[in-house]
Design an enzyme around this catalytic site. Structure first.
Site, PDB file in Angstrom:
ATOM      1  N   HIS A   1      80.481  -4.727 -20.421  1.00 25.18           N
ATOM      2  CA  HIS A   1      80.225  -4.461 -21.844  1.00 25.18           C
ATOM      3  C   HIS A   1      80.476  -2.984 -22.142  1.00 25.18           C
ATOM      4  CE1 HIS A   1      77.682  -5.606 -25.556  1.00 25.18           C
ATOM      5  NE2 HIS A   1      78.200  -4.419 -25.784  1.00 25.18           N
TER       6      HIS A   1
ATOM      7  N   ASP B   1      86.545   1.784 -28.479  1.00 23.66           N
ATOM      8  CA  ASP B   1      86.404   2.843 -29.489  1.00 23.66           C
ATOM      9  C   ASP B   1      85.092   3.614 -29.324  1.00 23.66           C
ATOM     10  OD1 ASP B   1      85.257   0.385 -30.105  1.00 23.66           O
ATOM     11  OD2 ASP B   1      85.327   0.693 -32.261  1.00 23.66           O
TER      12      ASP B   1
ATOM     13  N   GLY C   1      78.799  -5.729 -34.129  1.00 27.28           N
ATOM     14  CA  GLY C   1      78.418  -5.101 -35.403  1.00 27.28           C
ATOM     15  C   GLY C   1      76.951  -5.268 -35.722  1.00 27.28           C
TER      16      GLY C   1
ATOM     17  N   HIS D   1      77.094 -10.303 -29.097  1.00 28.39           N
ATOM     18  CA  HIS D   1      76.022  -9.310 -29.213  1.00 28.39           C
ATOM     19  C   HIS D   1      74.827 -10.000 -29.871  1.00 28.39           C
ATOM     20  CE1 HIS D   1      79.162  -6.284 -28.719  1.00 28.39           C
ATOM     21  NE2 HIS D   1      78.235  -5.342 -28.657  1.00 28.39           N
TER      22      HIS D   1
ATOM     23  N   GLU E   1      69.632  -7.508 -29.933  1.00 30.54           N
ATOM     24  CA  GLU E   1      69.561  -6.049 -29.792  1.00 30.54           C
ATOM     25  C   GLU E   1      68.700  -5.513 -30.943  1.00 30.54           C
ATOM     26  OE1 GLU E   1      73.292  -4.147 -30.565  1.00 30.54           O
ATOM     27  OE2 GLU E   1      72.692  -2.225 -29.728  1.00 30.54           O
TER      28      GLU E   1
ATOM     29  N   ASP F   1      78.059   0.219 -22.859  1.00 29.29           N
ATOM     30  CA  ASP F   1      78.187   0.016 -24.297  1.00 29.29           C
ATOM     31  C   ASP F   1      79.143   1.059 -24.900  1.00 29.29           C
ATOM     32  OD1 ASP F   1      77.731  -1.623 -26.409  1.00 29.29           O
ATOM     33  OD2 ASP F   1      75.781  -0.802 -26.971  1.00 29.29           O
TER      34      ASP F   1
HETATM   35 ZN    ZN Z   1      78.107  -3.427 -27.660  1.00 30.46          ZN
END
Ligand code: ZN
Length: 362
Positions: free
Chosen positions: A17, A21, A176, A203, A206, A295
């Site tokens: 993961h 960017d 996102g 995702h 979180e 991440d």
């Molecule tokens: Zn992530």
């Protein structure tokens, strides 16, 4: 024996993961901005820019955390820029001792200057392939749809992922801002991926609770979960021990659903207060299939070795534990089974044997 950063850098690691960017080198952001006449950077000094990204990302909120991506994505708008960032990512993995990486990105963010989604994916793959040839790091690409966008776009992105399945793309992700954007809105895209016998990670859990994890698995067919930090909401926990589990947590445990844990990032986005309070410790002790991940390396100012060290320090992990977690990660990768086995037996196991000998010799 203390597991130092230098030592941890030498052991073979697997990263599932990591956002392309979110891991651009600050110096590269500056150079690309210059090439592309991108004027919005807050500074053109690499150290200051690094500090800016970190300050911005460490404000305890996921939407605030995501702000820095405006600039990294802002300069990843040409074929050359995408290829360069992908190539350098592989080089950085090599320096950090990562032998297999799954990198992810959302093509929609790289189309501001009109690049077609196909061209974007091809450019990234070119950089990755060149990096693999030079540094020997193996890779897989995950194509992300964005949860706050129209589900029709997610469908296009899912089709794009499948189109490149034998060319380096290994799966589909939904990323996102989580709050208010449940994964099941994008269920058609996920059902398409399922019908194509392809791979899904999402995702979930979180910034939002166990409901999001449940939807990801049971509505959308996720094979892995990104983060899953709030899975512990489905457990009764007292003094660090699990007294009982709800059916969702039990399902995740029994089905061996891999959890892509991101310790430092979760502190930065405010999902947990401190690493010591992260549910990783409980999840690991109760035999969930956990993996360690970065991440966003630029925003969080970390490498995978840092995450291994943080896990060792805060949860008392030894080299054997790290080997288990690394092998878990490779077992959970989306490349074909034969590839996974080859990397486990030819690279990871011998690498840990060597590391153990090195440890003993000291
Ligand atoms: Zn992530």
């Amino acid at each position: 024996m203390k597991l130092t950063k230098n030592f941890l850098r030498t052991i073979p690691k697997v990263l599932l993961h990591d956002h392309l960017d979110g891991g651009v080198r600050a110096q590269t952001v500056i150079e690309l901005a210059k090439d592309q006449h991108y004027k919005k950077l807050p500074t053109s000094d690499a150290d200051e820019l690094t500090a800016w990204f970190r300050r911005g990302a460490q404000r305890g909120s996921l939407p605030l955390f995501l702000e820095g991506f405006e600039h990294t994505c802002g300069v990843m708008q040409t074929e050359e820029a995408l290829e360069r960032v992908a190539y350098e990512m592989i080089e950085d993995m090599h320096s950090d001792g990562v032998v297999y990486v799954e990198t992810r990105f959302a093509p929609v963010f790289h189309a501001q200057k009109g690049l077609a989604h196909h061209t974007i994916v091809k450019s990234v793959l070119r950089g990755l392939e060149r990096g693999k040839k030079k540094f020997g790091v193996e890779y897989g690409v995950l194509i992300c749809a964005m949860r706050n966008m129209n589900p029709a776009i997610s469908q296009d992105i899912a089709e794009l992922a499948v189109e490149f399945r034998n060319l380096g793309v290994v799966g589909f992700d939904l990323a996102g801002e989580e709050g208010g954007y449940p994964p099941k809105k994008h269920v058609d895209a996920f059902h398409y991926i399922q019908r194509e016998n392809f791979n899904i990670t999402i995702h979930a859990g979180e910034a939002f609770g166990k409901e999001s994890i449940w939807q990801a698995i049971q509505w959308c067919g996720a094979h892995r979960i990104g983060h899953a930090t709030r899975l512990t909401e489905d457990m009764r926990i007292k003094d660090g021990e699990v007294l009982s589990m709800g059916t969702l947590a039990q399902y995740v445990l029994d089905k061996r659903i891999p959890l892509e844990i991101c310790l430092t990032s979760n502190v930065h986005t405010g999902a947990v207060k401190t690493i010591a309070e992260h549910p990783f410790g409980i999840l690991y002790r109760y035999k969930f299939r956990v993996t360690l991940n970065t991440d966003d390396r630029l925003m969080s100012g970390i490498t995978l070795s840092d995450e291994y060290q943080a896990a060792a320090e805060h949860f008392g992990l030894k080299l054997d534990d790290l080997e288990k977690i690394t092998i878990n990660a490779m077992k959970s990768a989306f490349v074909p089974y034969k590839e996974r086995i080859r990397i486990i037996y030819d690279v990871l196991k011998p690498g840990f044997v060597k590391a153990r000998e090195h440890q003993k010799a000291k």
